[in-house]
Design an enzyme around this catalytic site. Structure first.
Site, PDB file in Angstrom:
ATOM      1  N   HIS A  89       2.016   4.542  -2.853  1.00  0.00           N
ATOM      2  CA  HIS A  89       2.200   5.990  -2.716  1.00  0.00           C
ATOM      3  C   HIS A  89       3.625   6.392  -3.113  1.00  0.00           C
ATOM      4  CE1 HIS A  89      -1.627   6.512  -0.794  1.00  0.00           C
ATOM      5  NE2 HIS A  89      -1.304   5.838   0.290  1.00  0.00           N
TER       6      HIS A  89
ATOM      7  N   HIS B   9       0.845  -1.202   0.000  1.00  0.00           N
ATOM      8  CA  HIS B   9       0.000   0.000   0.000  1.00  0.00           C
ATOM      9  C   HIS B   9       0.880   1.251   0.000  1.00  0.00           C
ATOM     10  CE1 HIS B   9      -3.460   2.571   1.297  1.00  0.00           C
ATOM     11  NE2 HIS B   9      -2.464   3.266   1.840  1.00  0.00           N
ATOM     12  N   GLU B  10       1.850   1.288   0.912  1.00  0.00           N
ATOM     13  CA  GLU B  10       2.728   2.451   0.983  1.00  0.00           C
ATOM     14  C   GLU B  10       3.615   2.560  -0.257  1.00  0.00           C
ATOM     15  OE1 GLU B  10       2.120   4.626   3.087  1.00  0.00           O
ATOM     16  OE2 GLU B  10       0.745   3.387   4.263  1.00  0.00           O
TER      17      GLU B  10
END
Length: 446
Positions: A28, A24-25
């Site tokens: 980003h 998920h990170e």
């Protein structure tokens, strides 16, 4: 219950969740770096740092509390604008305004003039959206991929063409279990010599790939005598069976019997053979995956929309005598406990494949939950930043249409009080679920 298997189940879901958060990170991090934003930290977890290493301008690390993760980009808030030379700098003594000003000053202190164009706030709106949606999108992709492995690689609960039982007689469709065969006509399958363990290969010239083919072939045969090709002990046999036309339950697309408005069984006159397949995990077509992903999304969205009510019910169960809803929200401890139960379960027919399938299903659901939850348009969630970027885009487009100056980026620091309030609510929710998972846990096996 095997303690070792329980621990392995907990570790398996913990590793899967950690990988999901890390990716998920990463969703980003990658676009942020691609757009030139200076990323100072990439962290998995919160609290004290356990392990960290710097590569280039970014510090990568793991923190003590594995309850999430974050990346830190410079310039999340736009810097304060100085007035013209010779004038006093704009300043307010209001509490909220002071909070905003201090946050922006702290952000500005983290980088120099040379990085002014490398801040998140300096990005164009489309790039902001890509950066903030990259994390949830990664969880959505993971959920769909895991569902794909589950559906196409392991299989879903279904029925295989391996014969498990052969009816000895023809009983009415609504006959209660245990009804005697006395005075009833023999079942066509028994008369044809079909035995438990036979694998049905074809019926009436139609190849059998799944139990649905068996049902369709027999029902279409009516009362004609048809060839039934079976595999028995490695040998292929051709038997002849004469189905009878009888009232049989109408089945839906999932093979379940259809009931009318009064709850009565709906029947139709079709061919009946008298065999039952073997329940097992059956590999499905990839075409099943989008539908399952949509069902997971809508189901998760319903839970999120009704979250306040559901949390109230969790509280009533945790502090009262009510039973906890097995389909309600659950915390990290509860998920870990369920994973341990799955791994250590000693249920008939629930072997290694079924356990792996259940754990994968849980991991797919967790990633879908991360996707949906992070899209809530509230700070500090990704959805809050997405909403801010969308508002910024509308403001700038409106200014252009009216021939006015660019209003600049939206100052999300003004929402810090709301951000802290939302974060406090999330903290209370986490503590409530933690307590409920301990004192009133959801279990799979009573």
């Amino acid at each position: 219950m095997s303690v070792l298997l329980f621990v392995l189940g907990v570790l398996a879901i913990a590793v899967g969740l950690a990988v999901s958060i890390a990716l998920h990170e990463l969703g980003h991090l990658v676009p942020a770096k691609a757009f030139g934003v200076r990323v100072t930290q990439y962290m998995i977890g919160f609290g004290p740092t356990v392990l960290a290493r710097r590569r280039g301008e970014t510090e990568y690390g793991i923190k003590a509390l594995p309850l999430g993760g974050y990346i830190r980009m410079i310039g999340m808030y736009p810097p304060r604008r100085d007035d013209a030379p010779g004038t006093i700098r704009e300043h307010s003594t209001g509490f909220f305004q002071q909070m905003s000003a201090e946050a922006k000053d702290w952000e500005a202190s983290q980088y120099g003039p040379e990085d002014a164009q490398r801040t998140f706030s300096a990005l164009a709106v489309p790039k902001k959206l890509v950066v903030m949606l990259g994390g949830p999108a990664m969880n959505l992709v993971l959920s769909v991929l895991i569902l794909g492995v589950l559906v196409c690689g392991i299989g879903l609960p279904g029925v295989t063409p391996t014969v498990s039982t052969v009816s000895q007689c023809v009983l009415p469709a609504d006959a209660p279990e245990g009804t005697s065969c006395e005075g009833m006509p023999p079942a066509p399958a028994a008369a044809a010599g079909i035995e438990p363990g036979d694998v049905l290969l074809s019926i009436d010239g139609r190849d059998i790939d799944g139990w649905g083919d068996v049902t369709a072939s027999v029902r279409a045969a009516g009362d004609r005598t048809v060839d039934v090709v079976v595999s028995r002990d490695g040998e292929q046999l051709t038997l002849q069976a004469t189905p009878i036309v009888d009232a049989r339950p109408v089945l839906d697309a999932d093979g379940r019997a259809v009931l009318d408005a009064d709850g009565e069984l709906v029947t139709e006159q079709v061919g009946f053979l008298g065999v039952a397949g073997t329940p097992d995990l059956v590999r499905q077509s990839p075409a099943r995956v989008p539908g399952m992903a949509w069902e997971a999304f809508t189901g998760t969205a319903r839970i999120v929309i009704s979250l306040p009510v559901r949390l109230w019910e969790v509280g009533q169960a945790a502090f009262g005598t009510q039973e906890r809803d097995p389909n309600g929200p659950i915390g990290v401890v509860g998920v870990s406990r369920l994973a341990g139960e799955v791994a250590a379960a000693e249920q008939p027919g629930f072997e290694l494949r079924e356990k792996i399938a259940t754990l994968l299903s849980m991991l797919a659901s967790l990633n879908m939950a991360l996707f949906v939850f992070n899209l809530i348009p509230l700070m500090p969630l990704d959805g809050g930043h997405v909403l801010g970027a969308l508002v910024e885009g509308v403001r700038r487009a409106w200014a252009r249409l009216r021939g006015r100056p660019d209003p600049g980026p939206v100052d999300m620091s003004r929402l810090l009080p709301l951000t802290y309030a939302v974060a406090s609510v999330f903290l209370v929710m986490t503590v409530l679920l933690l307590y409920a998972d301990i004192v009133k846990p959801i279990t799979l096996f009573p």
